[in-house]
Design a protein around this motif. Structure first.
Motif, PDB file in Angstrom:
ATOM      1  N   ALA A 155      24.963   1.153 -23.027  1.00 51.88           N
ATOM      2  CA  ALA A 155      24.918   0.578 -24.036  1.00 51.88           C
ATOM      3  C   ALA A 155      25.842  -0.177 -24.178  1.00 51.88           C
ATOM      4  CB  ALA A 155      23.738   0.751 -25.571  1.00 51.88           C
ATOM      5  N   LEU A 156      26.832   0.384 -24.092  1.00 52.20           N
ATOM      6  CA  LEU A 156      29.084   0.869 -24.124  1.00 52.20           C
ATOM      7  C   LEU A 156      29.426  -0.686 -23.765  1.00 52.20           C
ATOM      8  CD1 LEU A 156      30.078   4.125 -23.644  1.00 52.20           C
ATOM      9  CD2 LEU A 156      29.122   2.762 -26.234  1.00 52.20           C
ATOM     10  N   ASP A 157      29.841  -1.738 -24.907  1.00 54.18           N
ATOM     11  CA  ASP A 157      30.840  -2.766 -24.149  1.00 54.18           C
ATOM     12  C   ASP A 157      31.678  -3.274 -24.812  1.00 54.18           C
ATOM     13  OD1 ASP A 157      29.703  -3.551 -26.447  1.00 54.18           O
ATOM     14  OD2 ASP A 157      28.566  -5.496 -26.414  1.00 54.18           O
ATOM     15  N   LYS A 158      32.700  -2.094 -25.037  1.00 57.61           N
ATOM     16  CA  LYS A 158      33.876  -2.163 -25.874  1.00 57.61           C
ATOM     17  C   LYS A 158      35.074  -1.670 -24.665  1.00 57.61           C
ATOM     18  CE  LYS A 158      31.806  -4.270 -29.186  1.00 57.61           C
ATOM     19  NZ  LYS A 158      31.575  -5.821 -29.526  1.00 57.61           N
ATOM     20  N   LYS A 159      36.068  -1.956 -25.241  1.00 57.22           N
ATOM     21  CA  LYS A 159      36.797  -1.252 -24.593  1.00 57.22           C
ATOM     22  C   LYS A 159      36.998   0.187 -24.742  1.00 57.22           C
ATOM     23  CE  LYS A 159      39.597  -4.443 -21.605  1.00 57.22           C
ATOM     24  NZ  LYS A 159      41.127  -5.469 -21.034  1.00 57.22           N
ATOM     25  N   ILE A 160      36.811   0.164 -25.574  1.00 55.01           N
ATOM     26  CA  ILE A 160      37.268   1.003 -27.010  1.00 55.01           C
ATOM     27  C   ILE A 160      37.186   1.979 -28.473  1.00 55.01           C
ATOM     28  CG2 ILE A 160      39.529   0.128 -28.618  1.00 55.01           C
ATOM     29  CD1 ILE A 160      41.130   2.931 -27.701  1.00 55.01           C
ATOM     30  N   LYS A 185      38.433  -6.669 -39.586  1.00 54.76           N
ATOM     31  CA  LYS A 185      39.138  -7.643 -39.792  1.00 54.76           C
ATOM     32  C   LYS A 185      39.590  -7.665 -39.206  1.00 54.76           C
ATOM     33  CE  LYS A 185      36.736  -8.315 -43.856  1.00 54.76           C
ATOM     34  NZ  LYS A 185      36.930  -8.361 -46.096  1.00 54.76           N
ATOM     35  N   HIS A 186      41.102  -6.861 -38.831  1.00 50.27           N
ATOM     36  CA  HIS A 186      42.502  -6.817 -38.523  1.00 50.27           C
ATOM     37  C   HIS A 186      42.671  -6.710 -36.362  1.00 50.27           C
ATOM     38  CE1 HIS A 186      44.071  -5.663 -42.385  1.00 50.27           C
ATOM     39  NE2 HIS A 186      43.661  -7.146 -41.947  1.00 50.27           N
ATOM     40  N   LEU A 187      41.327  -5.740 -35.661  1.00 51.85           N
ATOM     41  CA  LEU A 187      41.580  -5.624 -34.690  1.00 51.85           C
ATOM     42  C   LEU A 187      40.055  -6.595 -34.412  1.00 51.85           C
ATOM     43  CD1 LEU A 187      40.884  -1.448 -35.411  1.00 51.85           C
ATOM     44  CD2 LEU A 187      43.139  -2.982 -33.965  1.00 51.85           C
ATOM     45  N   ASN A 188      40.518  -6.857 -32.794  1.00 54.40           N
ATOM     46  CA  ASN A 188      39.703  -7.455 -31.961  1.00 54.40           C
ATOM     47  C   ASN A 188      38.475  -7.261 -31.946  1.00 54.40           C
ATOM     48  OD1 ASN A 188      38.914  -9.029 -30.054  1.00 54.40           O
ATOM     49  ND2 ASN A 188      40.145  -9.223 -29.100  1.00 54.40           N
ATOM     50  N   MET A 189      37.301  -7.544 -32.435  1.00 61.23           N
ATOM     51  CA  MET A 189      36.010  -6.714 -32.167  1.00 61.23           C
ATOM     52  C   MET A 189      35.312  -7.079 -31.010  1.00 61.23           C
ATOM     53  SD  MET A 189      35.677  -5.408 -34.921  1.00 61.23           S
ATOM     54  CE  MET A 189      34.312  -4.297 -34.974  1.00 61.23           C
ATOM     55  N   LYS A 190      36.173  -7.589 -29.963  1.00 64.11           N
ATOM     56  CA  LYS A 190      35.429  -7.821 -28.503  1.00 64.11           C
ATOM     57  C   LYS A 190      35.342  -6.883 -28.083  1.00 64.11           C
ATOM     58  CE  LYS A 190      35.006 -13.160 -28.927  1.00 64.11           C
ATOM     59  NZ  LYS A 190      35.740 -14.111 -27.841  1.00 64.11           N
ATOM     60  N   LYS A 191      36.713  -5.629 -28.096  1.00 65.99           N
ATOM     61  CA  LYS A 191      37.183  -5.212 -28.006  1.00 65.99           C
ATOM     62  C   LYS A 191      37.031  -3.554 -28.347  1.00 65.99           C
ATOM     63  CE  LYS A 191      40.719  -8.614 -25.246  1.00 65.99           C
ATOM     64  NZ  LYS A 191      42.186  -8.271 -24.784  1.00 65.99           N
ATOM     65  N   GLY A 196      35.466   2.459 -23.450  1.00 70.62           N
ATOM     66  CA  GLY A 196      34.348   1.884 -22.738  1.00 70.62           C
ATOM     67  C   GLY A 196      33.596   3.307 -21.829  1.00 70.62           C
ATOM     68  N   ASN A 197      34.074   4.332 -20.991  1.00 68.48           N
ATOM     69  CA  ASN A 197      33.226   4.882 -19.829  1.00 68.48           C
ATOM     70  C   ASN A 197      33.155   5.882 -20.773  1.00 68.48           C
ATOM     71  OD1 ASN A 197      33.271   2.792 -17.783  1.00 68.48           O
ATOM     72  ND2 ASN A 197      36.129   3.531 -17.834  1.00 68.48           N
ATOM     73  N   TRP A 198      33.797   6.502 -21.763  1.00 68.80           N
ATOM     74  CA  TRP A 198      33.041   7.056 -22.893  1.00 68.80           C
ATOM     75  C   TRP A 198      33.691   8.446 -22.437  1.00 68.80           C
ATOM     76  CZ3 TRP A 198      31.291   6.521 -27.274  1.00 68.80           C
ATOM     77  CH2 TRP A 198      30.682   7.903 -27.446  1.00 68.80           C
ATOM     78  N   LYS A 199      35.749   7.954 -21.749  1.00 72.73           N
ATOM     79  CA  LYS A 199      36.457   9.149 -21.531  1.00 72.73           C
ATOM     80  C   LYS A 199      36.926   9.565 -23.084  1.00 72.73           C
ATOM     81  CE  LYS A 199      35.875  10.134 -17.347  1.00 72.73           C
ATOM     82  NZ  LYS A 199      35.581  11.267 -16.126  1.00 72.73           N
TER      83      LYS A 199
END
Length: 378
Positions: A260-265, A291-297, A353-356
């Motif tokens: 279900a992980l869909d973010k970069k970090i 609020k300050h970070l890109n919540m898509k990533k 996002g790859n759980w590393k």
């Protein structure tokens, strides 16, 4: 009655001596007076507190348990705390103190083989950086003295900054001394003990390299085995390694799903309902980071170290937490604490996002900067 008590005490003392439980310290400290020699056991219980007058002292006690303890030599009224580790066994110890260098480890003569190894390590440490030990002790004494309340706020911040730098330098000296000592004495069982007392969690790979060079006998000592297990676990949670799974469920019973992980970090937050810093940092995550970070990533995952569900769920509601929450409700015995090698609460990991693992035990004040730096590179 008084005479009977005296005879009984004498009989008990003789019996103790007969059972070889007496510990005697004879000290030589030329030029030192108005000072105190003290010894504590591993639990911090005072065993000896003897005034030093005329440059010498003698102190005796009955030792109930053999093992590591602490000894100190301090001038009365001195802000420094010159405390050292000592291995306590029944018998006679001679302690020679350099009055001009109280931060150096005293010369200790004893029949104890472990104490001989301990003395050899401290001799190596003092050889490499006795000035670093003295500098740290002096700054630490100033920072914790009543005089610290008399200086300005800026002066106190400057003092703490110098103390922090001195602490880092002292840790470097301790590591270098350990490395040199271990290379010269790979069979020493004291090495694992000393290593376990140092900040090995900050750089497990460097300490693991020292540990791997120890003899089989040293690794198979009780402390050697325990240290080896910790280092092996720590090596599994270093940057670049696959992060452990998450034990437990969400409050509504859902398990963690890697797919279900869909973010970069992700920021992985280990917390506890009764920990004030954990709770205030939740507010920072909600009102600042999100609020300050890109919540898509960027994503957030919290893992509670609580053992009561109602405490956990009430804290979630009170903190207005909206990101995923997991717990196995086993408190300090949680598999999450063990598998992730959590050193404290709260604790933060950055995972991709790859759980590393990107970074472990991140200072919360650096989280936003670390996330932005990672996203700039990826």
């Amino acid at each position: 009655m008084k005479k009977y008590n005296v005879l009984l005490a004498a009989a008990l003392l003789l019996a103790a001596c007969g059972n070889n439980t007496q510990l005697t310290f004879t000290g030589k400290a030329p030029g030192l007076s108005n000072a105190v020699f003290a010894v504590k056991d591993a639990q911090g219980n005072s065993l000896i507190g003897e005034n030093i007058a005329g440059g010498s002292f003698t102190a005796k006690t009955i030792l109930e348990n053999t093992g590591y303890g602490r000894m100190s030599v301090n001038k009365n009224g001195d802000k420094n705390n010159n405390e050292f580790e000592v291995y306590l066994e029944p018998g006679d110890y001679t302690v020679e103190v350099d009055a001009a260098k109280l931060s150096n480890y005293p010369k200790v003569t004893s029949a104890s083989s472990i104490q001989k190894e301990l003395s050899a390590y401290y001799a190596t440490r003092d050889e490499l950086g006795s000035s670093a030990v003295a500098a740290f002790n002096e700054l630490d004494g100033k920072a914790n003295s009543v005089d610290a309340k008399k200086i300005t706020a800026q002066e106190y911040r400057d003092l703490l900054d110098r103390l922090s730098k001195a602490r880092l330098r002292l840790e470097e000296i301790k590591f270098e001394a350990l490395k040199k000592y271990a290379q010269a004495n790979p069979q020493s069982t004291v090495t694992a003990h000393i290593m376990s007392e140092l900040e090995f969690k900050n750089d497990p790979a460097a300490y693991k390299a020292i540990y791997d060079g120890l003899s089989t006998a040293a690794k198979n000592s009780d402390e050697g085995k325990a240290l080896g297990e910790k280092l092996n676990m720590l090596m599994k949670v270093q940057p670049g390694s696959t992060a452990p799974g998450i034990a437990g469920t969400t409050p509504d019973g859902k398990t963690f799903d890697l797919k279900a992980l869909d973010k970069k970090i992700y920021l992985v937050d280990f917390w506890k309902a009764g920990n004030d810093l954990s709770r205030s940092n939740h507010n920072e995550i909600r009102d600042q980071l999100m609020k300050h970070l890109n919540m898509k990533k960027v994503g957030f995952i919290s893992i509670s170290m609580d053992n009561k569900k109602d405490w956990w769920t009430k804290a979630i509601a009170d903190d207005k937490v909206t990101w995923p929450q997991y717990s196995d409700l086993k408190g300090n015995d949680s598999a999450n604490g063990i598998n992730w090698m959590i050193p404290k609460i709260p604790c933060y990991f950055l995972v991709d996002g790859n759980w590393k693992i990107v970074e472990r035990d991140v200072d919360f004040a650096r989280v936003e900067t670390s996330i932005r730096t990672y996203l700039e590179k990826h």
